[in-house]
Scaffold this motif. Structure first.
Motif, PDB file in Angstrom:
ATOM      1  N   ARG A  75       0.821  -1.217   0.000  1.00  0.00           N
ATOM      2  CA  ARG A  75       0.000   0.000   0.000  1.00  0.00           C
ATOM      3  C   ARG A  75       0.853   1.265   0.000  1.00  0.00           C
ATOM      4  NH1 ARG A  75      -4.311  -1.243  -2.610  1.00  0.00           N
ATOM      5  NH2 ARG A  75      -5.666  -2.736  -1.591  1.00  0.00           N
ATOM      6  N   GLU A  76       1.967   1.248   0.732  1.00  0.00           N
ATOM      7  CA  GLU A  76       2.878   2.407   0.733  1.00  0.00           C
ATOM      8  C   GLU A  76       3.421   2.656  -0.675  1.00  0.00           C
ATOM      9  OE1 GLU A  76       6.073   2.056   3.634  1.00  0.00           O
ATOM     10  OE2 GLU A  76       4.586   1.619   5.209  1.00  0.00           O
ATOM     11  N   LEU A  77       3.798   1.579  -1.353  1.00  0.00           N
ATOM     12  CA  LEU A  77       4.318   1.696  -2.717  1.00  0.00           C
ATOM     13  C   LEU A  77       3.290   2.371  -3.628  1.00  0.00           C
ATOM     14  CD1 LEU A  77       6.298   0.960  -5.071  1.00  0.00           C
ATOM     15  CD2 LEU A  77       5.112  -1.239  -5.208  1.00  0.00           C
ATOM     16  N   TYR A  78       2.014   1.934  -3.535  1.00  0.00           N
ATOM     17  CA  TYR A  78       0.981   2.478  -4.418  1.00  0.00           C
ATOM     18  C   TYR A  78       0.589   3.903  -4.031  1.00  0.00           C
ATOM     19  CZ  TYR A  78       0.440  -1.746  -7.211  1.00  0.00           C
ATOM     20  OH  TYR A  78       0.666  -2.778  -8.087  1.00  0.00           O
ATOM     21  N   ASP A  79       0.838   4.277  -2.779  1.00  0.00           N
ATOM     22  CA  ASP A  79       0.632   5.680  -2.370  1.00  0.00           C
ATOM     23  C   ASP A  79       1.736   6.567  -2.930  1.00  0.00           C
ATOM     24  OD1 ASP A  79      -1.658   5.097  -0.990  1.00  0.00           O
ATOM     25  OD2 ASP A  79      -0.711   5.046   0.998  1.00  0.00           O
ATOM     26  N   GLU A  80       2.968   6.043  -2.892  1.00  0.00           N
ATOM     27  CA  GLU A  80       4.122   6.825  -3.355  1.00  0.00           C
ATOM     28  C   GLU A  80       4.186   6.901  -4.874  1.00  0.00           C
ATOM     29  OE1 GLU A  80       7.473   4.875  -1.582  1.00  0.00           O
ATOM     30  OE2 GLU A  80       6.802   5.353   0.462  1.00  0.00           O
ATOM     31  N   GLU A  81       3.901   5.794  -5.541  1.00  0.00           N
ATOM     32  CA  GLU A  81       4.000   5.719  -7.018  1.00  0.00           C
ATOM     33  C   GLU A  81       2.583   5.690  -7.584  1.00  0.00           C
ATOM     34  OE1 GLU A  81       6.945   5.572  -8.618  1.00  0.00           O
ATOM     35  OE2 GLU A  81       8.295   5.166  -6.935  1.00  0.00           O
ATOM     36  N   GLN A  82       1.925   6.860  -7.559  1.00  0.00           N
ATOM     37  CA  GLN A  82       0.505   6.881  -7.917  1.00  0.00           C
ATOM     38  C   GLN A  82       0.253   6.531  -9.384  1.00  0.00           C
ATOM     39  OE1 GLN A  82      -1.494  10.344  -6.367  1.00  0.00           O
ATOM     40  NE2 GLN A  82      -0.803   9.902  -4.297  1.00  0.00           N
ATOM     41  N   GLU A  83       1.305   6.611 -10.175  1.00  0.00           N
ATOM     42  CA  GLU A  83       1.207   6.261 -11.599  1.00  0.00           C
ATOM     43  C   GLU A  83       0.804   4.792 -11.786  1.00  0.00           C
ATOM     44  OE1 GLU A  83       4.166   6.388 -15.518  1.00  0.00           O
ATOM     45  OE2 GLU A  83       4.905   7.077 -13.575  1.00  0.00           O
ATOM     46  N   ILE A  84       1.140   3.933 -10.805  1.00  0.00           N
ATOM     47  CA  ILE A  84       0.840   2.506 -10.967  1.00  0.00           C
ATOM     48  C   ILE A  84      -0.520   2.119 -10.386  1.00  0.00           C
ATOM     49  CG2 ILE A  84       3.284   1.860 -11.047  1.00  0.00           C
ATOM     50  CD1 ILE A  84       3.099   0.821  -8.211  1.00  0.00           C
ATOM     51  N   GLN A  85      -1.229   3.066  -9.781  1.00  0.00           N
ATOM     52  CA  GLN A  85      -2.558   2.750  -9.236  1.00  0.00           C
ATOM     53  C   GLN A  85      -3.507   2.348 -10.370  1.00  0.00           C
ATOM     54  OE1 GLN A  85      -4.091   5.999  -6.918  1.00  0.00           O
ATOM     55  NE2 GLN A  85      -2.496   5.839  -5.354  1.00  0.00           N
ATOM     56  N   LEU A  86      -4.360   1.375 -10.081  1.00  0.00           N
ATOM     57  CA  LEU A  86      -5.358   0.932 -11.056  1.00  0.00           C
ATOM     58  C   LEU A  86      -6.649   0.633 -10.316  1.00  0.00           C
ATOM     59  CD1 LEU A  86      -5.100   0.422 -14.176  1.00  0.00           C
ATOM     60  CD2 LEU A  86      -5.169  -2.004 -13.630  1.00  0.00           C
ATOM     61  N   GLY A  87      -7.762   1.005 -10.936  1.00  0.00           N
ATOM     62  CA  GLY A  87      -9.062   0.746 -10.334  1.00  0.00           C
ATOM     63  C   GLY A  87      -9.587  -0.626 -10.720  1.00  0.00           C
ATOM     64  N   GLY A  88     -10.911  -0.755 -10.685  1.00  0.00           N
ATOM     65  CA  GLY A  88     -11.555  -2.029 -10.981  1.00  0.00           C
ATOM     66  C   GLY A  88     -11.538  -2.354 -12.465  1.00  0.00           C
ATOM     67  N   VAL A  89     -12.128  -3.494 -12.800  1.00  0.00           N
ATOM     68  CA  VAL A  89     -12.115  -3.945 -14.194  1.00  0.00           C
ATOM     69  C   VAL A  89     -13.193  -3.229 -15.000  1.00  0.00           C
ATOM     70  CG1 VAL A  89     -11.222  -6.193 -13.534  1.00  0.00           C
ATOM     71  CG2 VAL A  89     -13.686  -5.924 -13.827  1.00  0.00           C
ATOM     72  N   THR A  90     -12.913  -3.039 -16.275  1.00  0.00           N
ATOM     73  CA  THR A  90     -13.923  -2.541 -17.203  1.00  0.00           C
ATOM     74  C   THR A  90     -14.721  -3.726 -17.743  1.00  0.00           C
ATOM     75  OG1 THR A  90     -12.343  -2.715 -19.024  1.00  0.00           O
ATOM     76  CG2 THR A  90     -12.520  -0.563 -17.928  1.00  0.00           C
TER      77      THR A  90
END
Length: 322
Positions: free
Chosen positions: A222-237
């Protein structure tokens, strides 16, 4: 054989003092143009005199940055490691206007990228036999790759492979919902839209997570995804789900043709994968060994030490056996 494995105890310190310096000094980063010109990012590292070369096919929403600990463990134990961020996630290009969309037009696009990666980046640097290691969605991509290129890999490990997903809706209902969602997106002239009930990125607290029993590994994720917001992804389309259903159907129908020696690790307390369907498919693969991991949640490579160390010992033993 005794293997050197990291521990969840003081993992933040291990990351700061050992894994991150290793990443800076030993890991090569790069990119290539995948199908339709989509930029795909990758990383690799090669230890002195590697015993074999491993290609990692990761799961949905993941980036190679999330795999630092696992890559370090492989490297420490003498394996060269190559990993790519699948199109539409991680540090690779997105294909819809909304960066949070979990989207792919067809799982064959993932397979095309993986084969391009192997042909252009991995094979020129390969030492020893070539093995495939997959997690979740990466297992579906891996299975399709094994069908398309039967002699590409000497062995394959599929951890929590996505041969079926929960909720395991009846086909008529799942297909009906997908058709409706696709029609709505076309009507709204959208390139893609979230499937019913799916949302942008949400960071669930550890107490609600069904991925791992390891508090420290979950916190670092979770810390990684907070720091590197570029890699965040939401749910499926809806589009991704339609492509996934088609891919899982193909795997189910064709699994008897996957002849590569394979180790399939099924997480017994998985709430993401439909284990019943997964195990049924695994049992039709002629050279596969199905191993059920008791008490394990979905992320076998990021589980608590008692589970993860057993899993990685099994993986390393399998990949090292003559």
């Amino acid at each position: 054989m005794g293997w050197t494995l990291t521990s969840e105890n003081n993992l933040a310190t291990t990351l700061a003092k050992q894994i991150n310096p290793f990443w800076q000094e030993q890991v090569t980063l790069g990119r290539f143009n995948g199908k339709d010109g989509v930029t795909v990012r990758f990383a690799y590292c090669i230890p002195p005199s590697p015993k074999a070369t491993v290609v990692i096919s990761s799961g949905r929403i993941e980036s190679y940055l999330k795999y630092k600990e696992l890559i370090f463990d492989f490297f420490q134990n003498g394996f060269a490691v190559f990993i790519l961020d699948h199109r539409g996630q991680g540090l690779s290009d997105r294909m819809t206007r909304d960066r949070q969309h979990g989207y792919v037009a067809n799982f064959d696009d993932y397979v095309d990228d993986l084969i391009t990666f192997i042909d252009t980046v991995v094979e020129p640097n390969q030492q020893g036999e070539l093995h495939l290691v997959c997690h979740s969605m990466g297992g579906a991509i891996g299975a399709l790759t094994l069908l398309r290129r039967p002699y590409l890999f000497s062995k394959a490990v599929l951890a929590s492979p996505m041969f079926g997903i929960k909720p395991a809706l009846p086909n008529w209902l799942a297909n009906g919902l997908i058709r409706t969602g696709l029609a709505v997106n076309r009507m709204k002239k959208k390139d893609a839209g979230y499937f019913f009930g799916q949302t942008p990125y949400i960071a669930f607290p550890f107490s609600l997570n069904k991925l791992t029993h390891s508090k420290s590994r979950y916190a670092l994720f979770r810390e990684l995804y907070d720091e590197e917001q570029e890699i965040q992804l939401g749910g499926v389309t809806t589009e991704w789900l339609a492509a996934a259903h088609e891919a899982m159907h193909t795997i189910e129908q064709s699994a008897g043709g996957i002849r590569t020696p394979a180790l399939i690790l099924s997480a017994d307390s998985d709430t993401i994968i439909d284990n019943k369907r997964q195990r049924k498919v695994a049992q039709t693969m002629p050279n596969a060994t199905l191993e059920i991991i008791p008490r394990a949640y979905h992320e076998l490579f990021a589980e608590s030490d008692d589970i993860r160390q057993r899993v990685l010992t099994r993986v390393f033993d399998f990949l090292s056996a003559p």
